[in-house]
Scaffold this motif. Structure first.
Motif, PDB file in Angstrom:
ATOM      1  N   GLU A 192       0.507  -1.344  -0.039  1.00 20.20           N
ATOM      2  CA  GLU A 192      -0.322  -0.333  -0.080  1.00 20.20           C
ATOM      3  C   GLU A 192       0.656   1.252  -0.236  1.00 20.20           C
ATOM      4  OE1 GLU A 192      -4.035   1.191   2.353  1.00 20.20           O
ATOM      5  OE2 GLU A 192      -2.167   0.478   3.669  1.00 20.20           O
ATOM      6  N   SER A 214       1.483   4.049  -3.127  1.00 22.81           N
ATOM      7  CA  SER A 214       0.925   5.911  -2.704  1.00 22.81           C
ATOM      8  C   SER A 214       2.459   6.288  -2.728  1.00 22.81           C
ATOM      9  CB  SER A 214       0.716   5.798  -1.404  1.00 22.81           C
ATOM     10  OG  SER A 214       1.381   5.723   0.049  1.00 22.81           O
ATOM     11  N   LYS A 234      -6.012  10.555  -1.859  1.00 28.33           N
ATOM     12  CA  LYS A 234      -5.268   9.130  -1.146  1.00 28.33           C
ATOM     13  C   LYS A 234      -6.560   8.128  -0.945  1.00 28.33           C
ATOM     14  CE  LYS A 234      -7.494  10.188   3.406  1.00 28.33           C
ATOM     15  NZ  LYS A 234      -7.164  10.598   5.206  1.00 28.33           N
ATOM     16  N   ASP A 235      -7.864   8.190  -1.166  1.00 23.95           N
ATOM     17  CA  ASP A 235      -8.698   7.275  -2.129  1.00 23.95           C
ATOM     18  C   ASP A 235      -8.703   6.273  -3.522  1.00 23.95           C
ATOM     19  OD1 ASP A 235     -10.204   8.409  -0.336  1.00 23.95           O
ATOM     20  OD2 ASP A 235     -11.279   9.509  -0.933  1.00 23.95           O
ATOM     21  N   VAL A 268      -5.319   5.304  -4.165  1.00 23.70           N
ATOM     22  CA  VAL A 268      -4.657   3.779  -3.959  1.00 23.70           C
ATOM     23  C   VAL A 268      -5.179   2.660  -3.354  1.00 23.70           C
ATOM     24  CG1 VAL A 268      -3.454   2.947  -1.491  1.00 23.70           C
ATOM     25  CG2 VAL A 268      -3.216   5.551  -1.850  1.00 23.70           C
ATOM     26  N   SER A 269      -6.461   3.048  -3.339  1.00 29.63           N
ATOM     27  CA  SER A 269      -7.158   1.043  -2.615  1.00 29.63           C
ATOM     28  C   SER A 269      -8.193   1.125  -3.991  1.00 29.63           C
ATOM     29  CB  SER A 269      -8.798   1.567  -1.832  1.00 29.63           C
ATOM     30  OG  SER A 269      -9.787   2.980  -2.511  1.00 29.63           O
ATOM     31  N   HIS A 270      -8.079   2.168  -5.430  1.00 21.09           N
ATOM     32  CA  HIS A 270      -8.961   2.111  -6.613  1.00 21.09           C
ATOM     33  C   HIS A 270      -7.778   1.398  -7.308  1.00 21.09           C
ATOM     34  CE1 HIS A 270     -10.747   2.647 -10.234  1.00 21.09           C
ATOM     35  NE2 HIS A 270      -9.515   3.374 -10.545  1.00 21.09           N
ATOM     36  N   ILE A 293      -5.322  -0.390  -5.899  1.00 22.09           N
ATOM     37  CA  ILE A 293      -5.033  -1.726  -5.618  1.00 22.09           C
ATOM     38  C   ILE A 293      -6.168  -3.169  -6.037  1.00 22.09           C
ATOM     39  CG2 ILE A 293      -5.252  -3.420  -3.028  1.00 22.09           C
ATOM     40  CD1 ILE A 293      -4.142  -0.412  -1.460  1.00 22.09           C
ATOM     41  N   LYS A 294      -7.218  -2.192  -6.375  1.00 13.45           N
ATOM     42  CA  LYS A 294      -7.838  -3.121  -6.505  1.00 13.45           C
ATOM     43  C   LYS A 294      -7.101  -2.849  -8.351  1.00 13.45           C
ATOM     44  CE  LYS A 294     -13.194  -3.653  -7.612  1.00 13.45           C
ATOM     45  NZ  LYS A 294     -14.582  -2.676  -7.506  1.00 13.45           N
ATOM     46  N   GLN A 312      -5.562  -6.634  -3.582  1.00 10.80           N
ATOM     47  CA  GLN A 312      -6.909  -6.544  -2.556  1.00 10.80           C
ATOM     48  C   GLN A 312      -6.332  -7.946  -1.307  1.00 10.80           C
ATOM     49  OE1 GLN A 312      -7.913  -6.812  -5.478  1.00 10.80           O
ATOM     50  NE2 GLN A 312      -9.874  -6.074  -5.684  1.00 10.80           N
ATOM     51  N   GLU A 363      -2.277  -5.048   1.303  1.00 10.21           N
ATOM     52  CA  GLU A 363      -2.230  -4.077   1.311  1.00 10.21           C
ATOM     53  C   GLU A 363      -1.101  -3.676   2.271  1.00 10.21           C
ATOM     54  OE1 GLU A 363      -5.107  -5.190   1.458  1.00 10.21           O
ATOM     55  OE2 GLU A 363      -6.878  -3.359   0.295  1.00 10.21           O
ATOM     56  N   LYS A 364      -1.169  -4.685   3.466  1.00  5.71           N
ATOM     57  CA  LYS A 364      -0.188  -4.163   4.288  1.00  5.71           C
ATOM     58  C   LYS A 364       1.132  -5.741   4.121  1.00  5.71           C
ATOM     59  CE  LYS A 364      -2.998  -1.440   6.139  1.00  5.71           C
ATOM     60  NZ  LYS A 364      -2.881   0.069   6.259  1.00  5.71           N
TER      61      LYS A 364
END
Length: 272
Positions: free
Chosen positions: A109, A113, A126-127, A129-131, A133-134, A139, A142-143
């Motif tokens: 993650e 970023s 920052k929103d 980043v999840s997009h 990752i998908k 998914q 991330e960690k």
């Protein structure tokens, strides 16, 4: 717009044009000898085009990519992005290396970023980043740290790390070369999917003729050092492409022949 680019995402993405004008590059090797890596390279790469460079090892493909990225400077000529001379690196030219080149001390993650943080736009964006990752299919990881995921997953992270900055041009320096065959094909399809969805101009260095044909609008065949453009092949095959298609196989044979001719020693002529 290049063949096969069908839509753009909701992001404000702009594809860039690359102009390479009379580029020559020499350097001094470890023995103190002068090496001419590139000689008089001229090429126009159109917005949203997918162009591949192919040729024997040492023909200057990576040198040319570094010049486009702004990581190096030519002794002669210039490289332009949208008619402006390239001077140094910039997020508008994303670069994906042969190895994933992730920060080993950062999570997947945080690696993705990193560019947003370097540009000081992370709080506002920052929103994304999840997009991304998908988009990369990461998914649940991330960690995780780079050593905890597969090579293919790490390269997916590297790819979207470059794309999250919305570059006008994405430079791909043999990014799939170290992967197994199945992972490589999977990532080739992911590249095509991203290219079609975004319209980003993509420039690929590869040794794999099938990969070049499968992905590209045009293939630039280069000669051994000093690197020159021997020929530019327009890939007129419709998409999606099948590696077993007769026209695909015919073009593969044609390009392999061009590579053999480009690599062959030049015949000597004697005058008496």
């Amino acid at each position: 717009m290049a063949k096969g680019v069908v839509k753009m995402t909701s992001e404000n993405i702009k594809a860039g044009s690359i102009t390479i004008k009379n580029i020559s590059r020499k350097y001094i090797d470890a023995n103190g000898s002068e090496v001419e890596a590139l000689q008089n390279i001229n090429l126009e790469i159109n917005p949203s085009e997918f162009v591949s460079f192919i040729g024997p090892s040492g023909c200057g493909k990576t040198t040319l990519m570094r010049l486009i990225a702004g990581l190096d400077k030519p002794q002669e000529g210039e490289v332009l992005l949208d008619n402006e001379a390239i001077k140094g690196t910039n997020y508008e030219r994303g670069y994906v290396f042969q190895q994933a080149n992730l920060f080993p001390w950062e999570t997947i993650e945080n690696n993705i970023s990193a560019g947003l943080k370097a540009r000081k736009v992370y709080k506002e964006q920052k929103d994304k980043v999840s997009h991304y990752i998908k988009i990369a299919g990461l998914q649940g990881f991330e960690k995780s740290y780079p050593h905890q995921v597969s090579g293919g997953m790490a390269q997916r992270a590297s790819l979207v790390r470059a794309l999250i900055n919305n570059p006008k041009v994405l430079l791909l320096d043999e990014p799939l070369g170290a992967l197994d065959a199945f992972t490589r094909i999977d990532l080739q399809n992911k590249l095509l999917e991203l290219w079609r969805d975004r319209g980003t101009t993509m420039v690929l260095v590869t040794h794999d003729v099938d990969e070049a044909i499968y992905l590209s609008d045009r293939i630039v065949v280069m000669s051994p050092r000093p690197g020159k453009i021997e020929e530019i092949v327009d890939v007129k095959l419709s998409r999606p492409r099948s590696r077993s298609d007769e026209n695909f196989l015919h073009l593969r044979t044609e390009i392999l022949e061009k590579l053999n001719l480009a690599s062959a020693p030049k015949s000597l002529e004697y005058y008496i």
